[in-house]
Motif scaffolding. Structure first.
Motif, PDB file in Angstrom:
ATOM      1  N   TYR A  18      18.301  -4.326   5.996  1.00 48.13           N
ATOM      2  CA  TYR A  18      19.679  -4.273   5.513  1.00 48.13           C
ATOM      3  C   TYR A  18      19.811  -3.007   4.661  1.00 48.13           C
ATOM      4  N   PRO A  19      20.341  -1.922   5.233  1.00 51.07           N
ATOM      5  CA  PRO A  19      20.316  -0.623   4.538  1.00 51.07           C
ATOM      6  C   PRO A  19      21.007  -0.644   3.176  1.00 51.07           C
ATOM      7  N   ALA A  20      22.103  -1.393   3.038  1.00 50.50           N
ATOM      8  CA  ALA A  20      22.844  -1.391   1.772  1.00 50.50           C
ATOM      9  C   ALA A  20      21.953  -1.847   0.616  1.00 50.50           C
ATOM     10  N   ALA A  21      21.007  -2.712   0.894  1.00 51.43           N
ATOM     11  CA  ALA A  21      20.097  -3.186  -0.151  1.00 51.43           C
ATOM     12  C   ALA A  21      18.736  -2.492  -0.066  1.00 51.43           C
ATOM     13  N   HIS A  22      18.579  -1.605   0.926  1.00 51.17           N
ATOM     14  CA  HIS A  22      17.303  -0.926   1.176  1.00 51.17           C
ATOM     15  C   HIS A  22      16.174  -1.972   1.235  1.00 51.17           C
ATOM     16  N   LEU A  23      16.431  -3.026   2.014  1.00 48.53           N
ATOM     17  CA  LEU A  23      15.559  -4.194   1.954  1.00 48.53           C
ATOM     18  C   LEU A  23      15.444  -4.860   3.326  1.00 48.53           C
ATOM     19  N   GLN A  24      14.226  -5.303   3.609  1.00 47.31           N
ATOM     20  CA  GLN A  24      14.023  -6.117   4.810  1.00 47.31           C
ATOM     21  C   GLN A  24      14.132  -7.603   4.460  1.00 47.31           C
ATOM     22  N   PHE A  25      14.650  -8.351   5.407  1.00 47.63           N
ATOM     23  CA  PHE A  25      14.645  -9.812   5.326  1.00 47.63           C
ATOM     24  C   PHE A  25      13.785 -10.301   6.492  1.00 47.63           C
ATOM     25  N   ASN A  26      12.691 -10.961   6.161  1.00 45.10           N
ATOM     26  CA  ASN A  26      11.727 -11.369   7.190  1.00 45.10           C
ATOM     27  C   ASN A  26      11.679 -12.882   7.328  1.00 45.10           C
ATOM     28  N   HIS A  27      11.658 -13.320   8.577  1.00 36.25           N
ATOM     29  CA  HIS A  27      11.663 -14.739   8.917  1.00 36.25           C
ATOM     30  C   HIS A  27      10.448 -14.955   9.802  1.00 36.25           C
ATOM     31  N   PHE A  28       9.765 -16.066   9.657  1.00 40.62           N
ATOM     32  CA  PHE A  28       8.511 -16.243  10.380  1.00 40.62           C
ATOM     33  C   PHE A  28       8.594 -17.436  11.322  1.00 40.62           C
ATOM     34  N   LEU A  29       8.319 -17.146  12.577  1.00 37.93           N
ATOM     35  CA  LEU A  29       8.288 -18.199  13.589  1.00 37.93           C
ATOM     36  C   LEU A  29       6.833 -18.438  13.965  1.00 37.93           C
ATOM     37  N   VAL A  30       6.391 -19.684  13.841  1.00 34.29           N
ATOM     38  CA  VAL A  30       5.039 -20.048  14.256  1.00 34.29           C
ATOM     39  C   VAL A  30       5.157 -20.786  15.580  1.00 34.29           C
ATOM     40  N   LYS A  31       4.620 -20.160  16.620  1.00 30.81           N
ATOM     41  CA  LYS A  31       4.682 -20.776  17.944  1.00 30.81           C
ATOM     42  C   LYS A  31       3.504 -21.729  18.108  1.00 30.81           C
ATOM     43  N   LEU A 155       7.079 -13.526  -3.018  1.00 26.81           N
ATOM     44  CA  LEU A 155       5.940 -12.852  -3.661  1.00 26.81           C
ATOM     45  C   LEU A 155       5.654 -11.556  -2.902  1.00 26.81           C
ATOM     46  N   PHE A 156       5.247 -10.540  -3.617  1.00 28.69           N
ATOM     47  CA  PHE A 156       4.914  -9.222  -3.067  1.00 28.69           C
ATOM     48  C   PHE A 156       6.146  -8.503  -2.497  1.00 28.69           C
ATOM     49  N   HIS A 157       7.306  -8.829  -3.059  1.00 32.94           N
ATOM     50  CA  HIS A 157       8.570  -8.197  -2.649  1.00 32.94           C
ATOM     51  C   HIS A 157       8.456  -6.674  -2.723  1.00 32.94           C
ATOM     52  N   GLN A 158       8.726  -6.023  -1.601  1.00 30.69           N
ATOM     53  CA  GLN A 158       8.737  -4.551  -1.538  1.00 30.69           C
ATOM     54  C   GLN A 158      10.071  -4.105  -0.960  1.00 30.69           C
ATOM     55  N   VAL A 159      10.506  -2.928  -1.359  1.00 25.50           N
ATOM     56  CA  VAL A 159      11.759  -2.388  -0.825  1.00 25.50           C
ATOM     57  C   VAL A 159      11.454  -1.447   0.348  1.00 25.50           C
ATOM     58  N   GLY A 160      12.516  -1.097   1.073  1.00 23.75           N
ATOM     59  CA  GLY A 160      12.388  -0.112   2.148  1.00 23.75           C
ATOM     60  C   GLY A 160      12.185  -0.742   3.511  1.00 23.75           C
ATOM     61  N   ASP A 161      12.302   0.142   4.520  1.00 26.26           N
ATOM     62  CA  ASP A 161      12.114  -0.311   5.895  1.00 26.26           C
ATOM     63  C   ASP A 161      10.662  -0.028   6.266  1.00 26.26           C
ATOM     64  N   VAL A 162       9.784  -0.900   5.827  1.00 24.38           N
ATOM     65  CA  VAL A 162       8.337  -0.642   5.877  1.00 24.38           C
ATOM     66  C   VAL A 162       7.703  -1.267   7.128  1.00 24.38           C
ATOM     67  N   GLU A 163       6.425  -0.977   7.317  1.00 27.75           N
ATOM     68  CA  GLU A 163       5.709  -1.452   8.501  1.00 27.75           C
ATOM     69  C   GLU A 163       5.545  -2.981   8.464  1.00 27.75           C
ATOM     70  N   PRO A 164       5.395  -3.608   9.634  1.00 29.30           N
ATOM     71  CA  PRO A 164       5.328  -5.080   9.666  1.00 29.30           C
ATOM     72  C   PRO A 164       4.160  -5.653   8.858  1.00 29.30           C
TER      73      PRO A 164
END
Ligand code: FE2
Ligand code: FE2
Length: 248
Positions: A18-31, A155-164
């Motif tokens: 989300y560029p406006a917040a310079h932040l990723q939002f990550n959701h985890f799917l466990v198959k 926890l471990f919140h980081q900003v930016g469009d970083v690597e997975p």
């Protein structure tokens, strides 16, 4: 379009930047036999995240939806997901179910006590109650015991469009993000309470191999050390007595 990466066996990170917040939002799917989604995401991102999940599986086959604490990025789209996957149960803390989640959904959550576990097939998850870590009375985390992945929310919140996923210094990155937040609207992200170190020690005792992080890169490496160092970082930033000044 959301980015999908497998950060641990059968654990898929669905990331929206989300560029406006310079932040990723990550959701985890466990198959697994009974697929699990950790973090529903914001209502405003639901369409995008659902499209990403549908690339991995039939959305109506979701069996478990879980999250750390009652907050929009954690569970805002809960009712939208239940509309798409009506057979899914909703797993959260007992406090969360009682004070927010049951009323929000209009049905009963599967409220777990600290240390309670459940299986999705190949994988087994333990519920770890962590009151006020990262924040919220109702907070908790899920630990997958087979591959030792800790779904650790903010926890471990980081900003930016970083690597997975990274083995770099996530504590350092998170420290910088928290420091910067202290100067603005998002100050006091984590309340440093007498429980904080205890909660982090409890998580470290699980000896995770992977940390599935909601904002920023997930981490593979010495997770015990990272959790211990995070306590030091939190104590330094949030553990002082004076309130944050806007100039600091
Ligand atoms: Fe949060
Ligand atoms: Fe979050």
């Amino acid at each position: 379009m959301a980015n999908i990466s497998e950060i641990a066996p059968n654990v898929y990170r669905i990331s929206v930047y989300y560029p406006a917040a310079h932040l990723q939002f990550n959701h985890f799917l466990v198959k697994d036999d009974e697929p699990l989604l950790f973090h529903t995401g914001l209502r405003g991102m639901h369409r995008e995240i659902r499209e990403a999940v549908s690339r991995l599986m039939d959305v109506s086959d979701l069996r478990h939806i879980s999250f750390s604490h009652f907050e929009s990025d954690e569970c805002g789209a809960l009712n939208e997901w239940l509309g798409a996957a009506p057979q899914a149960d909703v797993i959260c803390s007992q406090v969360g179910a009682l004070v927010s989640v049951n009323d929000f959904m209009g049905r009963e959550a599967r409220a777990l006590a600290d240390g309670e576990s459940f299986s999705t097939g190949k994988y087994r998850f333990r519920y770890c109650q962590t009151p006020h870590l990262p924040h919220g009375w109702d907070a908790g985390m899920l630990f997958e015991e087979t591959e030792k992945t800790l779904l650790c929310s903010d926890l471990f919140h980081q900003v930016g469009d970083v690597e997975p996923i990274t083995s770099d210094d996530v504590v350092g990155r998170s420290y910088e993000a928290m420091k910067a937040y202290q100067a603005g609207l998002l100050a006091e992200y984590v309340p440093y309470t007498p429980l904080t170190a205890q909660n982090l020690k409890k998580l470290a005792a699980l000896q995770p191999k992977t940390l599935a992080v909601m904002h920023g890169s997930s981490f593979a490496g010495d997770c015990v050390r990272a959790l211990n160092e995070l306590d030091t970082a939190f104590r330094e930033i949030f553990g002082r007595l004076e309130p944050a000044s806007p100039e600091s």
